[in-house]
Design a protein around this motif. Sequence first.
Motif, PDB file in Angstrom:
ATOM      1  N   VAL A  69       0.869  -1.175   0.000  1.00  0.00           N
ATOM      2  CA  VAL A  69       0.000   0.000   0.000  1.00  0.00           C
ATOM      3  C   VAL A  69       0.908   1.228   0.000  1.00  0.00           C
ATOM      4  CG1 VAL A  69      -1.684   1.342   1.314  1.00  0.00           C
ATOM      5  CG2 VAL A  69      -1.885  -1.160   1.225  1.00  0.00           C
ATOM      6  N   VAL A  70       0.687   2.114  -0.955  1.00  0.00           N
ATOM      7  CA  VAL A  70       1.485   3.336  -1.029  1.00  0.00           C
ATOM      8  C   VAL A  70       0.550   4.535  -0.984  1.00  0.00           C
ATOM      9  CG1 VAL A  70       3.286   4.592  -2.261  1.00  0.00           C
ATOM     10  CG2 VAL A  70       3.126   2.121  -2.525  1.00  0.00           C
ATOM     11  N   ILE A  71       0.799   5.439  -0.041  1.00  0.00           N
ATOM     12  CA  ILE A  71      -0.009   6.644   0.118  1.00  0.00           C
ATOM     13  C   ILE A  71       0.813   7.847  -0.327  1.00  0.00           C
ATOM     14  CG2 ILE A  71      -1.381   8.036   1.707  1.00  0.00           C
ATOM     15  CD1 ILE A  71      -2.267   5.094   1.422  1.00  0.00           C
ATOM     16  N   PHE A  72       0.227   8.657  -1.199  1.00  0.00           N
ATOM     17  CA  PHE A  72       0.866   9.871  -1.683  1.00  0.00           C
ATOM     18  C   PHE A  72       0.081  11.078  -1.179  1.00  0.00           C
ATOM     19  CE2 PHE A  72       1.658   6.598  -4.919  1.00  0.00           C
ATOM     20  CZ  PHE A  72       3.044   6.574  -4.904  1.00  0.00           C
ATOM     21  N   ALA A  73       0.789  12.106  -0.741  1.00  0.00           N
ATOM     22  CA  ALA A  73       0.139  13.305  -0.221  1.00  0.00           C
ATOM     23  C   ALA A  73       0.606  14.532  -0.988  1.00  0.00           C
ATOM     24  CB  ALA A  73       0.448  13.483   1.264  1.00  0.00           C
ATOM     25  N   GLY A  74      -0.342  15.418  -1.286  1.00  0.00           N
ATOM     26  CA  GLY A  74      -0.008  16.654  -1.983  1.00  0.00           C
ATOM     27  C   GLY A  74      -0.934  17.776  -1.555  1.00  0.00           C
ATOM     28  N   ASN A  75      -0.492  19.010  -1.736  1.00  0.00           N
ATOM     29  CA  ASN A  75      -1.317  20.173  -1.426  1.00  0.00           C
ATOM     30  C   ASN A  75      -1.693  20.925  -2.699  1.00  0.00           C
ATOM     31  OD1 ASN A  75      -1.986  20.263   1.332  1.00  0.00           O
ATOM     32  ND2 ASN A  75       0.087  20.945   1.880  1.00  0.00           N
ATOM     33  N   HIS A  76      -2.858  21.572  -2.666  1.00  0.00           N
ATOM     34  CA  HIS A  76      -3.474  22.133  -3.860  1.00  0.00           C
ATOM     35  C   HIS A  76      -3.704  23.635  -3.728  1.00  0.00           C
ATOM     36  CE1 HIS A  76      -4.579  18.214  -5.740  1.00  0.00           C
ATOM     37  NE2 HIS A  76      -4.345  17.828  -4.495  1.00  0.00           N
ATOM     38  N   GLY A  77      -3.194  24.373  -4.699  1.00  0.00           N
ATOM     39  CA  GLY A  77      -3.403  25.816  -4.705  1.00  0.00           C
ATOM     40  C   GLY A  77      -4.846  26.209  -4.871  1.00  0.00           C
ATOM     41  N   VAL A  78      -5.644  25.347  -5.479  1.00  0.00           N
ATOM     42  CA  VAL A  78      -7.056  25.667  -5.694  1.00  0.00           C
ATOM     43  C   VAL A  78      -7.823  25.774  -4.370  1.00  0.00           C
ATOM     44  CG1 VAL A  78      -7.981  23.312  -5.898  1.00  0.00           C
ATOM     45  CG2 VAL A  78      -8.972  25.166  -7.283  1.00  0.00           C
ATOM     46  N   CYS A  79      -7.223  25.334  -3.282  1.00  0.00           N
ATOM     47  CA  CYS A  79      -7.865  25.504  -1.967  1.00  0.00           C
ATOM     48  C   CYS A  79      -8.109  26.980  -1.652  1.00  0.00           C
ATOM     49  CB  CYS A  79      -7.005  24.875  -0.874  1.00  0.00           C
ATOM     50  SG  CYS A  79      -7.099  23.083  -0.815  1.00  0.00           S
ATOM     51  N   ALA A  80      -7.364  27.867  -2.301  1.00  0.00           N
ATOM     52  CA  ALA A  80      -7.573  29.309  -2.108  1.00  0.00           C
ATOM     53  C   ALA A  80      -8.976  29.733  -2.517  1.00  0.00           C
ATOM     54  CB  ALA A  80      -6.536  30.102  -2.901  1.00  0.00           C
ATOM     55  N   GLN A  81      -9.655  28.890  -3.314  1.00  0.00           N
ATOM     56  CA  GLN A  81     -11.006  29.200  -3.772  1.00  0.00           C
ATOM     57  C   GLN A  81     -12.082  28.725  -2.793  1.00  0.00           C
ATOM     58  OE1 GLN A  81     -11.476  31.084  -6.502  1.00  0.00           O
ATOM     59  NE2 GLN A  81      -9.247  31.158  -6.756  1.00  0.00           N
ATOM     60  N   GLY A  82     -11.680  28.215  -1.639  1.00  0.00           N
ATOM     61  CA  GLY A  82     -12.647  27.804  -0.619  1.00  0.00           C
ATOM     62  C   GLY A  82     -13.423  26.548  -0.982  1.00  0.00           C
ATOM     63  N   VAL A  83     -12.717  25.554  -1.521  1.00  0.00           N
ATOM     64  CA  VAL A  83     -13.397  24.361  -2.028  1.00  0.00           C
ATOM     65  C   VAL A  83     -13.462  23.212  -1.032  1.00  0.00           C
ATOM     66  CG1 VAL A  83     -12.860  24.886  -4.435  1.00  0.00           C
ATOM     67  CG2 VAL A  83     -11.232  23.536  -3.084  1.00  0.00           C
ATOM     68  N   SER A  84     -12.832  23.349   0.134  1.00  0.00           N
ATOM     69  CA  SER A  84     -12.794  22.249   1.094  1.00  0.00           C
ATOM     70  C   SER A  84     -13.335  22.677   2.446  1.00  0.00           C
ATOM     71  CB  SER A  84     -11.361  21.730   1.267  1.00  0.00           C
ATOM     72  OG  SER A  84     -11.317  20.706   2.248  1.00  0.00           O
ATOM     73  N   ALA A  85     -13.876  21.694   3.165  1.00  0.00           N
ATOM     74  CA  ALA A  85     -14.358  21.956   4.525  1.00  0.00           C
ATOM     75  C   ALA A  85     -13.216  21.988   5.533  1.00  0.00           C
ATOM     76  CB  ALA A  85     -15.372  20.884   4.919  1.00  0.00           C
ATOM     77  N   PHE A  86     -11.995  21.618   5.098  1.00  0.00           N
ATOM     78  CA  PHE A  86     -10.848  21.564   5.993  1.00  0.00           C
ATOM     79  C   PHE A  86      -9.719  22.434   5.448  1.00  0.00           C
ATOM     80  CE2 PHE A  86     -13.136  17.707   6.972  1.00  0.00           C
ATOM     81  CZ  PHE A  86     -12.989  17.583   8.353  1.00  0.00           C
ATOM     82  N   PRO A  87      -8.869  22.991   6.315  1.00  0.00           N
ATOM     83  CA  PRO A  87      -7.744  23.804   5.855  1.00  0.00           C
ATOM     84  C   PRO A  87      -6.610  22.929   5.322  1.00  0.00           C
ATOM     85  CG  PRO A  87      -7.694  23.624   8.237  1.00  0.00           C
ATOM     86  CD  PRO A  87      -8.969  22.964   7.793  1.00  0.00           C
ATOM     87  N   PRO A  88      -5.759  23.481   4.446  1.00  0.00           N
ATOM     88  CA  PRO A  88      -4.655  22.701   3.868  1.00  0.00           C
ATOM     89  C   PRO A  88      -3.689  22.121   4.903  1.00  0.00           C
ATOM     90  CG  PRO A  88      -4.993  24.738   2.631  1.00  0.00           C
ATOM     91  CD  PRO A  88      -5.866  24.822   3.844  1.00  0.00           C
ATOM     92  N   GLU A  89      -3.617  22.733   6.086  1.00  0.00           N
ATOM     93  CA  GLU A  89      -2.702  22.240   7.124  1.00  0.00           C
ATOM     94  C   GLU A  89      -2.997  20.799   7.521  1.00  0.00           C
ATOM     95  OE1 GLU A  89      -4.438  25.076   7.331  1.00  0.00           O
ATOM     96  OE2 GLU A  89      -2.820  26.532   6.991  1.00  0.00           O
ATOM     97  N   VAL A  90      -4.238  20.366   7.279  1.00  0.00           N
ATOM     98  CA  VAL A  90      -4.625  19.010   7.658  1.00  0.00           C
ATOM     99  C   VAL A  90      -3.826  17.970   6.872  1.00  0.00           C
ATOM    100  CG1 VAL A  90      -6.551  17.348   7.639  1.00  0.00           C
ATOM    101  CG2 VAL A  90      -6.920  19.686   8.443  1.00  0.00           C
TER     102      VAL A  90
END
Length: 336
Positions: A69-90
């Motif tokens: 099992v391989v898990i990959f993590a990345g952060n998204h600039g589109v979060c600046a548009q308020g698209v998630s219920a959680f902050p990028p720090e999560v």
Amino acid sequence: MQAPFTTLSEFRETLAKAPVTDDTAVQAAQERNGQLTKPPGALGQLEDIAIWYAGWRGNPQPQINAPQVVIFAGNHGVCAQGVSAFPPEVTVQMVANFENGGAAINQLSKAFGAKMDVHALSLETPTADFTQAPAMTEAEVVTALRIGWEAVDPASDLLVTGEMGIGNTTSASAVAAAVLGGDAADWTGRGTGVDDAGLARKTEVVAKGLVLHATDDPLEALRCLGGRELAAMAGAIAAARHHRIPVILDGFICCAAAATLAKAADGALDHAIAGHQSAEGAHARLLAALDKKPLLQLGLRLGEGSGAALAIGVLKGAIACHSGMATFAEAGVSEG
């Protein structure tokens, strides 16, 4: 193993040269299945996936001993548009949880004897906001593809890829729409649980990205609308094919990443099955587009590779029956 590509064009060529299933092993597995001490077809879909697995491993009586099992993590600039219920720090916080063994995927990997690896991809540098610019340069998407490719252990005999990245259902929705067609609303769901206003905002963001980055090239769609973790999953799934390692696909985000491969090269997902159908609204549509029948449907919407990891147990059961059961001749049972 070092990835055999350094550009998107070379990656496309690598996909085109991928190995195919071993027809001799498939035929032998089918013959064995017909001789096992059970009525024909009595194990249903388990028979089909055991034969499929045997073909990719080149062994009519295979075992599963080293799932990865391989898990990959990345952060998204589109979060600046308020698209998630959680902050990028999560994203960073959950990576630490994975590394400390505290997440659901850690428990499921352990339960089914899978080696688990975690790869955080430049979390301090989110992708660009795809409503303003391409999410990644070619160099960035190729780097992510290569990280995914090189994360696969050639000694493994089954692969599950999972992801973590706040905002990545928005990215996956945009990729799916670009690659498979349809409107933004067809592919955009609630992800981590946004409200109606949040869903409308996500849909608008996806639509804007599709207009800005209109393309018929699935790998360009991955570059312009995707995320590093989506690209890494695509690279890992492609590497598994190279090593003849069967893959269990996870939920909506994993399947959106995989769809870019399916559209880039015919049959690119023949070595993959769908672990489950998630509760993310468009996942059923995505599975239908990929012609993949899910093994499980349990209302999961966690990500992390969790549904696919749970399906390791189903595949292990299928292989245990196929390879371990006695034939009629061995058991001295009349075939009737």
